[in-house]
Design a protein around this motif. Sequence first.
Motif, PDB file in Angstrom:
ATOM      1  N   ILE A   1      21.660 -32.820  68.982  1.00 14.48           N
ATOM      2  CA  ILE A   1      22.725 -32.117  69.699  1.00 14.48           C
ATOM      3  C   ILE A   1      23.619 -33.122  70.413  1.00 14.48           C
ATOM      4  CG2 ILE A   1      23.230 -30.484  71.554  1.00 14.48           C
ATOM      5  CD1 ILE A   1      20.518 -29.132  70.891  1.00 14.48           C
ATOM      6  N   ASP A   2      23.004 -34.066  71.089  1.00 21.91           N
ATOM      7  CA  ASP A   2      23.757 -35.060  71.858  1.00 21.91           C
ATOM      8  C   ASP A   2      24.631 -35.931  70.972  1.00 21.91           C
ATOM      9  OD1 ASP A   2      22.519 -34.079  74.126  1.00 21.91           O
ATOM     10  OD2 ASP A   2      20.999 -35.670  74.213  1.00 21.91           O
ATOM     11  N   SER A   3      24.181 -36.156  69.738  1.00 20.00           N
ATOM     12  CA  SER A   3      24.977 -36.976  68.813  1.00 20.00           C
ATOM     13  C   SER A   3      26.062 -36.181  68.113  1.00 20.00           C
ATOM     14  CB  SER A   3      24.062 -37.638  67.776  1.00 20.00           C
ATOM     15  OG  SER A   3      23.488 -36.663  66.915  1.00 20.00           O
ATOM     16  N   LYS A   4      26.156 -34.888  68.452  1.00 24.03           N
ATOM     17  CA  LYS A   4      27.218 -34.006  67.956  1.00 24.03           C
ATOM     18  C   LYS A   4      27.229 -33.919  66.426  1.00 24.03           C
ATOM     19  CE  LYS A   4      30.100 -34.874  72.024  1.00 24.03           C
ATOM     20  NZ  LYS A   4      29.600 -33.664  72.715  1.00 24.03           N
ATOM     21  N   VAL A   5      26.064 -33.649  65.875  1.00 21.57           N
ATOM     22  CA  VAL A   5      25.996 -33.422  64.435  1.00 21.57           C
ATOM     23  C   VAL A   5      26.758 -32.147  64.097  1.00 21.57           C
ATOM     24  CG1 VAL A   5      23.807 -34.640  64.173  1.00 21.57           C
ATOM     25  CG2 VAL A   5      23.808 -32.163  64.628  1.00 21.57           C
ATOM     26  N   ASP A   6      27.128 -32.015  62.822  1.00 17.00           N
ATOM     27  CA  ASP A   6      27.878 -30.839  62.401  1.00 17.00           C
ATOM     28  C   ASP A   6      26.985 -29.651  62.086  1.00 17.00           C
ATOM     29  OD1 ASP A   6      30.568 -32.081  62.331  1.00 17.00           O
ATOM     30  OD2 ASP A   6      29.656 -33.338  60.791  1.00 17.00           O
ATOM     31  N   GLY A   7      25.722 -29.913  61.741  1.00 18.13           N
ATOM     32  CA  GLY A   7      24.785 -28.847  61.422  1.00 18.13           C
ATOM     33  C   GLY A   7      23.362 -29.299  61.668  1.00 18.13           C
ATOM     34  N   LEU A   8      22.453 -28.342  61.837  1.00 18.12           N
ATOM     35  CA  LEU A   8      21.058 -28.645  62.153  1.00 18.12           C
ATOM     36  C   LEU A   8      20.135 -27.773  61.325  1.00 18.12           C
ATOM     37  CD1 LEU A   8      18.773 -29.902  63.976  1.00 18.12           C
ATOM     38  CD2 LEU A   8      19.169 -27.985  65.537  1.00 18.12           C
ATOM     39  N   ALA A   9      19.158 -28.396  60.678  1.00 20.71           N
ATOM     40  CA  ALA A   9      18.070 -27.686  60.006  1.00 20.71           C
ATOM     41  C   ALA A   9      16.775 -28.108  60.691  1.00 20.71           C
ATOM     42  CB  ALA A   9      18.030 -28.044  58.523  1.00 20.71           C
ATOM     43  N   VAL A  10      15.948 -27.129  61.085  1.00 18.81           N
ATOM     44  CA  VAL A  10      14.789 -27.447  61.910  1.00 18.81           C
ATOM     45  C   VAL A  10      13.592 -26.594  61.512  1.00 18.81           C
ATOM     46  CG1 VAL A  10      15.489 -25.794  63.707  1.00 18.81           C
ATOM     47  CG2 VAL A  10      14.007 -27.728  64.321  1.00 18.81           C
TER      48      VAL A  10
ATOM     49  N   PHE B   1      13.645 -23.566  58.661  1.00 15.91           N
ATOM     50  CA  PHE B   1      13.008 -23.553  57.350  1.00 15.91           C
ATOM     51  C   PHE B   1      11.561 -23.979  57.482  1.00 15.91           C
ATOM     52  CE2 PHE B   1      14.245 -27.900  57.926  1.00 15.91           C
ATOM     53  CZ  PHE B   1      13.385 -28.676  57.172  1.00 15.91           C
ATOM     54  N   ASN B   2      10.769 -23.611  56.485  1.00  7.08           N
ATOM     55  CA  ASN B   2       9.378 -24.021  56.340  1.00  7.08           C
ATOM     56  C   ASN B   2       8.406 -23.346  57.304  1.00  7.08           C
ATOM     57  OD1 ASN B   2       7.133 -26.292  57.276  1.00  7.08           O
ATOM     58  ND2 ASN B   2       7.303 -26.010  55.073  1.00  7.08           N
ATOM     59  N   SER B   3       8.720 -23.340  58.589  1.00 12.09           N
ATOM     60  CA  SER B   3       7.819 -22.737  59.581  1.00 12.09           C
ATOM     61  C   SER B   3       8.636 -21.972  60.611  1.00 12.09           C
ATOM     62  CB  SER B   3       6.991 -23.811  60.299  1.00 12.09           C
ATOM     63  OG  SER B   3       6.168 -24.510  59.400  1.00 12.09           O
ATOM     64  N   GLY B   4       8.112 -20.803  61.009  1.00 12.55           N
ATOM     65  CA  GLY B   4       8.768 -20.021  62.037  1.00 12.55           C
ATOM     66  C   GLY B   4       9.441 -18.765  61.529  1.00 12.55           C
ATOM     67  N   ILE B   5       8.939 -18.223  60.420  1.00  8.21           N
ATOM     68  CA  ILE B   5       9.568 -17.047  59.814  1.00  8.21           C
ATOM     69  C   ILE B   5       9.589 -15.847  60.762  1.00  8.21           C
ATOM     70  CG2 ILE B   5       7.425 -16.235  58.729  1.00  8.21           C
ATOM     71  CD1 ILE B   5       9.131 -15.362  56.322  1.00  8.21           C
TER      72      ILE B   5
ATOM     73  N   PHE C   1      14.620 -20.353  55.531  1.00  2.00           N
ATOM     74  CA  PHE C   1      14.210 -20.611  54.158  1.00  2.00           C
ATOM     75  C   PHE C   1      12.734 -20.993  54.144  1.00  2.00           C
ATOM     76  CE2 PHE C   1      18.681 -21.748  54.543  1.00  2.00           C
ATOM     77  CZ  PHE C   1      19.244 -21.006  53.526  1.00  2.00           C
ATOM     78  N   GLY C   2      11.921 -20.218  53.458  1.00  2.00           N
ATOM     79  CA  GLY C   2      10.507 -20.552  53.404  1.00  2.00           C
ATOM     80  C   GLY C   2       9.685 -19.421  52.834  1.00  2.00           C
ATOM     81  N   SER C   3       8.389 -19.550  52.985  1.00  2.00           N
ATOM     82  CA  SER C   3       7.457 -18.569  52.451  1.00  2.00           C
ATOM     83  C   SER C   3       7.000 -17.622  53.555  1.00  2.00           C
ATOM     84  CB  SER C   3       6.242 -19.298  51.858  1.00  2.00           C
ATOM     85  OG  SER C   3       5.338 -18.397  51.272  1.00  2.00           O
ATOM     86  N   ASP C   4       6.610 -16.432  53.147  1.00  2.00           N
ATOM     87  CA  ASP C   4       5.946 -15.508  54.054  1.00  2.00           C
ATOM     88  C   ASP C   4       4.484 -15.917  54.074  1.00  2.00           C
ATOM     89  OD1 ASP C   4       4.512 -13.368  55.181  1.00  2.00           O
ATOM     90  OD2 ASP C   4       5.979 -11.899  54.495  1.00  2.00           O
ATOM     91  N   GLU C   5       4.080 -16.654  55.104  1.00  2.53           N
ATOM     92  CA  GLU C   5       2.765 -17.287  55.103  1.00  2.53           C
ATOM     93  C   GLU C   5       1.628 -16.275  55.230  1.00  2.53           C
ATOM     94  OE1 GLU C   5       2.793 -20.033  54.027  1.00  2.53           O
ATOM     95  OE2 GLU C   5       4.373 -21.291  54.837  1.00  2.53           O
ATOM     96  N   THR C   6       1.865 -15.174  55.935  1.00  3.66           N
ATOM     97  CA  THR C   6       0.840 -14.133  56.014  1.00  3.66           C
ATOM     98  C   THR C   6       0.606 -13.523  54.637  1.00  3.66           C
ATOM     99  OG1 THR C   6       1.403 -13.651  58.319  1.00  3.66           O
ATOM    100  CG2 THR C   6       0.189 -11.962  57.105  1.00  3.66           C
TER     101      THR C   6
ATOM    102  N   GLN D   1       4.976 -22.905  47.867  1.00  5.67           N
ATOM    103  CA  GLN D   1       6.113 -22.390  48.630  1.00  5.67           C
ATOM    104  C   GLN D   1       7.416 -23.086  48.251  1.00  5.67           C
ATOM    105  OE1 GLN D   1       6.454 -23.667  52.835  1.00  5.67           O
ATOM    106  NE2 GLN D   1       4.437 -24.601  52.564  1.00  5.67           N
ATOM    107  N   GLN D   2       7.369 -23.991  47.270  1.00  5.24           N
ATOM    108  CA  GLN D   2       8.555 -24.676  46.761  1.00  5.24           C
ATOM    109  C   GLN D   2       9.329 -25.420  47.864  1.00  5.24           C
ATOM    110  OE1 GLN D   2       9.991 -22.510  42.900  1.00  5.24           O
ATOM    111  NE2 GLN D   2      10.156 -21.047  44.574  1.00  5.24           N
ATOM    112  N   PRO D   3       8.731 -26.457  48.435  1.00  3.86           N
ATOM    113  CA  PRO D   3       9.380 -27.192  49.522  1.00  3.86           C
ATOM    114  C   PRO D   3      10.688 -27.867  49.125  1.00  3.86           C
ATOM    115  CG  PRO D   3       7.413 -28.336  48.749  1.00  3.86           C
ATOM    116  CD  PRO D   3       7.383 -26.984  48.140  1.00  3.86           C
ATOM    117  N   TYR D   4      10.800 -28.311  47.866  1.00  3.06           N
ATOM    118  CA  TYR D   4      12.057 -28.922  47.417  1.00  3.06           C
ATOM    119  C   TYR D   4      13.206 -27.935  47.589  1.00  3.06           C
ATOM    120  CZ  TYR D   4      15.363 -31.270  44.252  1.00  3.06           C
ATOM    121  OH  TYR D   4      16.462 -31.888  43.707  1.00  3.06           O
ATOM    122  N   VAL D   5      12.951 -26.678  47.244  1.00  2.00           N
ATOM    123  CA  VAL D   5      13.972 -25.640  47.373  1.00  2.00           C
ATOM    124  C   VAL D   5      14.326 -25.434  48.842  1.00  2.00           C
ATOM    125  CG1 VAL D   5      14.484 -23.200  46.959  1.00  2.00           C
ATOM    126  CG2 VAL D   5      13.243 -24.523  45.249  1.00  2.00           C
TER     127      VAL D   5
END
Length: 328
Positions: free
Chosen positions: A100-109, A134-138, A150-155, A275-279
């Motif tokens: 955030i401090d470096s003022k990126v244009d977008g964030l994926a977390v 993505f990946n965790s936190g659905i 973006f990710g899998s329904d882990e349950t 869960q196709q992590p590349y995707v």
Amino acid sequence: MRKRMAVRGLAVVAALSAALAACSSQGGANENSSSGAPAVGNAGGQQYTIAMVTHEAPGDSFWDKIRAGAEQAAKELNVTLKYSNNNDAGQQATLVQNAIDSKVDGLAVTLAYADQVGPAAQKAVQAGIPTVAFNSGINEYTKYGIGMYFGSDETLAGQSAGQKMTPGGKAICVVQEQGSVALEARCAGVKATFPNTENLQVNGTDLPSVQQTIGAKLQQDPSITYVVTLGAPIALAAMQAKQGANSQAKIVTFDLNADVANAIKSGTIEFSIDQQPYVQGYMAVQALWLNLTNGNDIGGGKPVLTGPSFVDKSNIEKIATYAANNTR
């Protein structure tokens, strides 16, 4: 259930296209080519900087696929990708704040530790930085104002694994990251459909210790019929543990690498839930780029599922090639 599990690349792309069809609710610049469409690749168009912040633990090959997908998308879309990681929740939150401090244009977390990292990601949203999870936190991402996941329904993935296992036995579900909501959801899902399941906590950053812990459990309890691992490196450690303990337990795992693919071929591992992590990595970058260049919405409200799907002897021959290429 089978219909929900049959998520493949084309289906995911279709879901993304639908999710990005509306106008942006988070804003974003329109940097278009002379044809009116967003400029793709190094041929032209404004270059944006996107930060990707994950909870990657040292030595986990799973994240190589995440990065490979993200880097491929960045290469195609003329994006500067800043990747950083820390499997300590507080440190990951700090990395988000640094972005955030470096003022990126977008964030994926990733939101494996949503209570700690989520508020930091929410600050990015409040600062007007387009953000995807993505990946965790659905089940948590919308709490922090994040519009897309973006990710899998882990349950569901865990439930599907338990259903595929032969009923009537006993399973241990090996959790390699304490406090990870995604891993806990997988094991809870397994237990929901394979009730005689107990969790076994290990330190996923120390594979010799993982092998020893699993081996000791198998020696202590010969009634165990399944070892369920939640990552490819852990599955390989379980294979060694099984051999050392002279156990007859079957091994199933989540996620893939080339060695796991070969083990599925040989029958040493029963199946993998992919869960196709590349995707996930690719689409996270792609969605942010489309928002920045074309005003596409990243606030669809529903997650874009990249899994779960089974990889077993019925389809391993085709998939093994991609696993070896680090894209599946």
